[in-house]
Structures are given as structure tokens and as C-alpha cells.
Design a protein around this motif. Structure first.
Motif, short mmCIF file in Angstrom:
data_model
loop_
_atom_site.label_atom_id
_atom_site.label_comp_id
_atom_site.label_asym_id
_atom_site.label_seq_id
_atom_site.Cartn_x
_atom_site.Cartn_y
_atom_site.Cartn_z
N VAL A 1 0.84 -1.19 0.00
CA VAL A 1 0.00 0.00 0.00
C VAL A 1 0.88 1.25 0.00
O VAL A 1 1.10 1.88 1.02
CB VAL A 1 -0.95 -0.03 1.22
CG1 VAL A 1 -2.05 1.00 1.04
CG2 VAL A 1 -1.56 -1.42 1.37
N LEU A 2 1.41 1.58 -1.16
CA LEU A 2 2.24 2.77 -1.33
C LEU A 2 1.45 3.83 -2.10
O LEU A 2 0.79 3.53 -3.09
CB LEU A 2 3.51 2.42 -2.11
CG LEU A 2 4.35 3.60 -2.61
CD1 LEU A 2 4.98 4.35 -1.44
CD2 LEU A 2 5.44 3.11 -3.55
N ARG A 3 1.56 5.06 -1.63
CA ARG A 3 1.03 6.19 -2.40
C ARG A 3 2.21 7.07 -2.75
O ARG A 3 2.93 7.54 -1.88
CB ARG A 3 0.01 6.97 -1.58
CG ARG A 3 -0.53 8.19 -2.33
CD ARG A 3 -1.37 9.06 -1.43
NE ARG A 3 -1.83 10.26 -2.13
CZ ARG A 3 -2.00 11.44 -1.54
NH1 ARG A 3 -1.74 11.58 -0.24
NH2 ARG A 3 -2.41 12.48 -2.23
N LEU A 4 2.41 7.28 -4.03
CA LEU A 4 3.43 8.22 -4.50
C LEU A 4 2.72 9.46 -5.05
O LEU A 4 1.80 9.34 -5.86
CB LEU A 4 4.25 7.60 -5.63
CG LEU A 4 5.44 6.71 -5.29
CD1 LEU A 4 6.09 6.24 -6.57
CD2 LEU A 4 6.44 7.43 -4.43
N VAL A 5 3.13 10.61 -4.60
CA VAL A 5 2.65 11.87 -5.19
C VAL A 5 3.76 12.35 -6.12
O VAL A 5 4.85 12.72 -5.68
CB VAL A 5 2.34 12.92 -4.10
CG1 VAL A 5 1.87 14.21 -4.76
CG2 VAL A 5 1.29 12.39 -3.15
N LEU A 6 3.47 12.30 -7.41
CA LEU A 6 4.48 12.63 -8.42
C LEU A 6 4.22 14.02 -9.00
O LEU A 6 3.10 14.34 -9.41
CB LEU A 6 4.44 11.60 -9.55
CG LEU A 6 4.69 10.14 -9.17
CD1 LEU A 6 4.54 9.25 -10.41
CD2 LEU A 6 6.09 9.96 -8.58
N GLU A 7 5.27 14.82 -9.02
CA GLU A 7 5.20 16.10 -9.74
C GLU A 7 5.77 15.85 -11.13
O GLU A 7 6.92 15.42 -11.27
CB GLU A 7 6.01 17.17 -9.01
CG GLU A 7 5.90 18.54 -9.65
CD GLU A 7 6.76 19.59 -8.97
OE1 GLU A 7 7.23 20.51 -9.67
OE2 GLU A 7 6.97 19.48 -7.74
N MET A 8 4.95 16.08 -12.15
CA MET A 8 5.30 15.70 -13.50
C MET A 8 5.49 16.93 -14.40
O MET A 8 4.75 17.92 -14.28
CB MET A 8 4.19 14.83 -14.11
CG MET A 8 3.81 13.61 -13.29
SD MET A 8 5.12 12.39 -13.21
CE MET A 8 5.26 11.94 -14.93
N ASP A 9 6.45 16.81 -15.28
CA ASP A 9 6.61 17.76 -16.38
C ASP A 9 6.34 16.97 -17.64
O ASP A 9 7.24 16.33 -18.19
CB ASP A 9 8.01 18.35 -16.37
CG ASP A 9 8.25 19.30 -17.55
OD1 ASP A 9 7.28 19.61 -18.24
OD2 ASP A 9 9.41 19.69 -17.77
N GLY A 10 5.08 16.95 -18.08
CA GLY A 10 4.70 16.06 -19.17
C GLY A 10 4.78 14.61 -18.68
O GLY A 10 4.14 14.23 -17.71
N GLU A 11 5.62 13.78 -19.34
CA GLU A 11 5.81 12.37 -18.94
C GLU A 11 7.01 12.20 -18.03
O GLU A 11 7.32 11.09 -17.62
CB GLU A 11 5.99 11.50 -20.20
CG GLU A 11 4.73 11.27 -20.99
CD GLU A 11 4.01 10.00 -20.57
OE1 GLU A 11 4.64 9.09 -20.03
OE2 GLU A 11 2.78 9.95 -20.79
N THR A 12 7.70 13.31 -17.75
CA THR A 12 8.93 13.22 -16.96
C THR A 12 8.66 13.54 -15.49
O THR A 12 7.97 14.50 -15.18
CB THR A 12 9.99 14.20 -17.51
OG1 THR A 12 10.19 13.92 -18.90
CG2 THR A 12 11.31 14.06 -16.77
N VAL A 13 9.25 12.73 -14.62
CA VAL A 13 9.08 12.93 -13.18
C VAL A 13 10.04 14.02 -12.70
O VAL A 13 11.25 13.93 -12.93
CB VAL A 13 9.36 11.62 -12.40
CG1 VAL A 13 9.21 11.84 -10.90
CG2 VAL A 13 8.43 10.51 -12.88
N VAL A 14 9.50 15.03 -12.05
CA VAL A 14 10.33 16.09 -11.49
C VAL A 14 10.60 15.80 -10.01
O VAL A 14 11.71 16.00 -9.51
CB VAL A 14 9.63 17.47 -11.63
CG1 VAL A 14 10.45 18.57 -10.97
CG2 VAL A 14 9.39 17.78 -13.10
N LYS A 15 9.59 15.30 -9.32
CA LYS A 15 9.71 15.03 -7.87
C LYS A 15 8.80 13.88 -7.51
O LYS A 15 7.70 13.77 -8.05
CB LYS A 15 9.33 16.30 -7.09
CG LYS A 15 9.45 16.17 -5.57
CD LYS A 15 9.17 17.52 -4.93
CE LYS A 15 9.07 17.45 -3.41
NZ LYS A 15 10.11 16.71 -2.76
N ALA A 16 9.26 13.00 -6.62
CA ALA A 16 8.45 11.88 -6.14
C ALA A 16 8.40 11.93 -4.62
O ALA A 16 9.44 11.91 -3.96
CB ALA A 16 9.04 10.56 -6.61
N ASP A 17 7.20 11.98 -4.07
CA ASP A 17 7.02 12.06 -2.62
C ASP A 17 6.30 10.79 -2.15
O ASP A 17 5.10 10.65 -2.33
CB ASP A 17 6.18 13.31 -2.28
CG ASP A 17 6.03 13.50 -0.78
OD1 ASP A 17 6.74 12.81 -0.03
OD2 ASP A 17 5.20 14.33 -0.38
#
Length: 419
Positions: free
Chosen positions: A23-39
Motif C-alpha cells: 500500500v504505497l502512495r506516490l505523489v508525483l510532480e510531472m513535467d509532461g511524462e517526466t518525473v520532477v519530484k516523487a514524494d
């Protein structure tokens, strides 16, 4: 507001996503298809294992250890009982040490089979999952034969193991699914003892690992999904406190079984596989080779156990229950039995840290005793938790599908993350 901020958007990866192995939740900040930040957001499977262990007699918490990394059950038990043994100043008999070593390696193969099957499934290769579970079922039968449980064995004890290896393996019965020649084939290895079964298994297993490699190692799609993905430099791996295949995949030859031997590992002949580039593909190769090395260790343990009978539990009545025969004839033995399984035993005041080389990395137990019959404090050092903390640093700059490959290569199990 800058142009960059306008372009970026936030998306939820989970908590129900099938690639998460828990049970993982990742909050991803995306620039298009590219990951900028993963929390990474954890705590959705929280069970308070450490606090529960502080409320129960020492032996009653062995089963909790199985449920932390529920794919590496006996390795978790090993770390916990070693911590108790350190404080008690006892050591298990030599035969029990070899049995523990053998089952630690059976557990490593079980873990890596689950990993190779589920990781391949995450990246679109379905057949490997079915192949890996074929061998996994055989080894789960060994768990069941010694403990009665296929997963949560509670087989290790302070001072040894629950009982010696069985002289007979369970056999398949005839059914609508298994009959005739198929039934005979399934039971062919099960005619003798567990050691006979493991001899046959270890002779056969390298050819099965070859089958997994035929499906994946030079597969063009597999390499496109894993080569140069999630590169972790040796310096970064050490800075994040990585251990196990995550560290060895980056080229650092660190393995507690060699560097700080315990149980019977000092007498074992095996190699430590290491990677070169530190990417997902290298970590795959490391785990595949670890299965082959574990197979070597199991074979050596089987040979030694055949030649060296002996006790598997200390005859120390502080930690060992009396025999059934003694309880029938001796009231004092009967009282001791009830006292041991209800009140338990006191452990001298002090603190200790015991670690084992679990399949995912260093699994450690920090234990403080105040002299009572239960831990004053217990803290688990879980490799999955340590590795997951590096998620943002590793996946930033990768594409969204690479996050799935990265979670897979971490080999995360959330029982020990959300403990």
C-alpha cells in the motif's frame, strides 16, 4: 508564476496501484511524462509491530517477525532470536545453526522467485511469474513440513529451532488435477526425507534459473525497460544506507554472511555477486546469481546435516520446553511447560543489535531489556524502509513508466515499511 510551474502538474500514483507490492502512495510532480519530484506516502498498512512486541513475552513475538517482510519470513525470525540469544548469552547447537543457514537460503530463493515473477509482471512479461511460482511451491512445502505453516513459520527459537527436520515429506494425493503419470512425477522427490527432497531440488534448480534467464536476460524489451534505468552510484548507495542487492548492484561487495558471519556461514563456500553500472538490469543480474549461490549453500548444508545428527535445541530449561515424555511423568516439568508458554522467561537487562543478511538487505533488531519477560524497547531496521526513502533522488528525471521499474527493483514489501 514561471512557465515551468505552469507546465508541471501533480498526480497520484497509488495507493492501489498493482505495481506497488503493497500500500504505497506516490505523489508525483510531472513535467509532461517526466518525473520532477516523487514524494512517497507510507503508513497505510501500519500495524504497530514494534509496540506490540513490547507488550508480549519474548517468544510470543517471533510470529510477528514473519509478518514484517512476509516474503522473507525465517530470515526475520533469525534476526530477532539472535538478539534474544545475545542478551541471554546462549548459542544454538551446531545442527540448529546449519538448519537456520539452510532455511535462510531457502527463504532467499523464495524471496527472489517472488521478486523476479512480480517485477517481470510489472514490466509486461507474464510467463516468468508462472515459471517462478512453480519452484516456489516446492520450497513452500519445506516450510510447511517443518512448521505446519506455508508462510508464517515461527520455526526459529532462542536456543535453536522448533524441531528437527522431518523424515518424510508430504505427498500429493490423487485428484481430478493430479493422477497417473503426473501424480507419480510430482511425488518422485517426496519418497524419502526432507534432505532427499532438497537434494533433488538443488540438482534441478539451476536448470530452472536458466529458463528464467532465457526469457529475460537477453530479451530486447526487458533490457529496454531496465538498462540505464535507476542508476545508483556506489557513493549514493552508501549515502542512502542501502544494503543487499541494492548496494551490491552498484558494485560494493558487502554481505553480512561474509563480512560478519553468523550461524554456519563461515563454513560455507559461496560467492558474492556484484553489479557494474548500478542500474535496474544489474540488480536483476545480482538477484539471479544470488539464487544460484543460495542453491550452492543449501546443497552444502544438506550434505553436512546428513552426516551430523544431534540436538536442535539447547537443553537449557530457561528457554527450552520439557519433552512430552517428561511432562507425562513429572509434575515439575508440566508446571515448567505452562510457565514457559504463558509467562515466558526473563532476559538480563542490557541492549543489543543483531543483524542478518536478509534477501532485501540488512534486517536488524535493536533490543533493550530491563530484566523483564518482554522487551523494554524493540526497534527493527528494515531494508525496504531505508531503500524507499531514496525514491525521489533516484526517479527524478525519469519517465513515468520507469517509476514502475524502480519500485520493482527496490523489492519493497510494505509489512516492514509500515511496521
Amino acid at each position: 508564476m514561471s512557465a515551468q510551474e505552469i507546465r508541471n502538474y501533480t498526480m497520484n500514483f497509488g495507493p492501489q496501484h498493482p505495481a506497488a507490492h503493497g500500500v504505497l502512495r506516490l505523489v508525483l510532480e510531472m513535467d509532461g511524462e517526466t518525473v520532477v519530484k516523487a514524494d512517497p506516502h507510507i503508513g497505510l498498512l501500519h500495524r504497530a509491530t514494534e509496540k506490540l512486541a513490547e507488550s508480549k513475552p519474548f517468544n510470543q513475538s517471533i510470529g510477528y517477525m514473519d509478518r514484517l517482510d512476509y516474503v522473507s519470513m525465517m530470515c526475520n525470525e533469525h534476526g530477532y532470536v539472535r538478539a534474544i540469544e545475545n542478551l541471554l548469552g546462549i548459542e544454538a547447537p551446531i545442527r540448529a545453526q546449519y538448519i537456520r543457514t539452510m532455511f535462510d537460503e531457502i527463504t532467499r530463493i523464495l524471496n527472489h522467485l517472488m521478486w523476479i515473477g512480480s517485477n517481470a509482471l510489472d514490466l509486461g512479461a507474464m510467463a516468468v511469474f508462472l515459471y517462478a511460482f512453480r519452484e516456489r511451491e516446492e520450497l513452500m512445502d519445506c516450510y510447511e513440513a517443518v512448521s505446519g505453516a506455508r508462510m508464517h513459520a515461527t520455526y526459529y527459537r532462542p536456543g535453536g529451532v522448533y524441531r528437527d527436520l522431518p523424515s518424510k515429506m508430504p505427498q500429493y494425493n490423487e485428484s481430478r488435477w493430479h493422477k497417473g503419470a503426473d501424480l507419480k512425477r510430482l511425488n518422485q522427490w517426496r519418497e524419502g526425507s526432507m534432505l532427499d527432497f532438497l537434494d533433488a531440488f538443488t540438482d534441478d534448480f539451476p536448470s530452472k534459473v536458466d529458463e528464467y534467464e532465457n526469457l529475460l536476460t537477453n530479451n530486447r524489451i526487458w533490457k529496454q525497460r531496465t538498462v540505464d534505468i535507476g542508476i545508483i552510484s556506489p557513493e549514493k548507495a552508501q549515502a542512502w544506507g542501502m544494503t543487499g542487492p541494492m548496494l551490491r548492484g552498484s558494485g560494493i561487495e558487502w554481505d553480512l554472511r561474509k563480512k560478519q558471519p553468523y550461524a554456519a556461514y563461515a563454513d560455507m563456500d559461496f560467492d558474492i555477486p556484484v553489479g557494474v553500472h548500478g542500474d535496474c538490469y544489474d540488480r536483476y543480474l545480482v538477484r539471479v546469481e544470488e539464487m544460484r549461490q543460495s542453491n550452492r549453500i543449501i546443497k552444502q548444508c544438506v550434505k553436512w546435516l546428513r552426516e551430523n545428527p544431534g540436538p536442535v535445541m539447547l537443553s537449557n530449561f530457561k528457554v527450552s520446553p520439557p519433552s512430552r515424555e517428561a511432562m507425562k511423568n513429572d509434575m515439575e516439568a508440566l508446571i515448567h511447560h505452562f510457565k514457559l508458554f504463558t509467562e515466558g522467561y526473563g532476559v538480563p537487562a542490557g541492549e543489543t543489535y543483531a543483524a542478518v543478511e536478509a534477501p532485501k538487505g540488512e534486517f536488524g533488531v535493536y533490543l533493550i531489556s530491563d530484566g523483564a519477560n518482554k522487551p523494554f524497547r524493540l526497534k527493527v531496521r528494515a531494508p525496504s524502509f531505508v531503500h524507499l526513502s531514496s525514491m525521489d533522488d533516484i526517479v527524478a528525471g525519469h519517465m513515468l513508466p520507469d517509476v514502475v521499474a524502480m519500485i520493482g527493483t527496490y523489492d519493497v514489501v510494505f509489512g516492514e515499511v509500515d511496521r
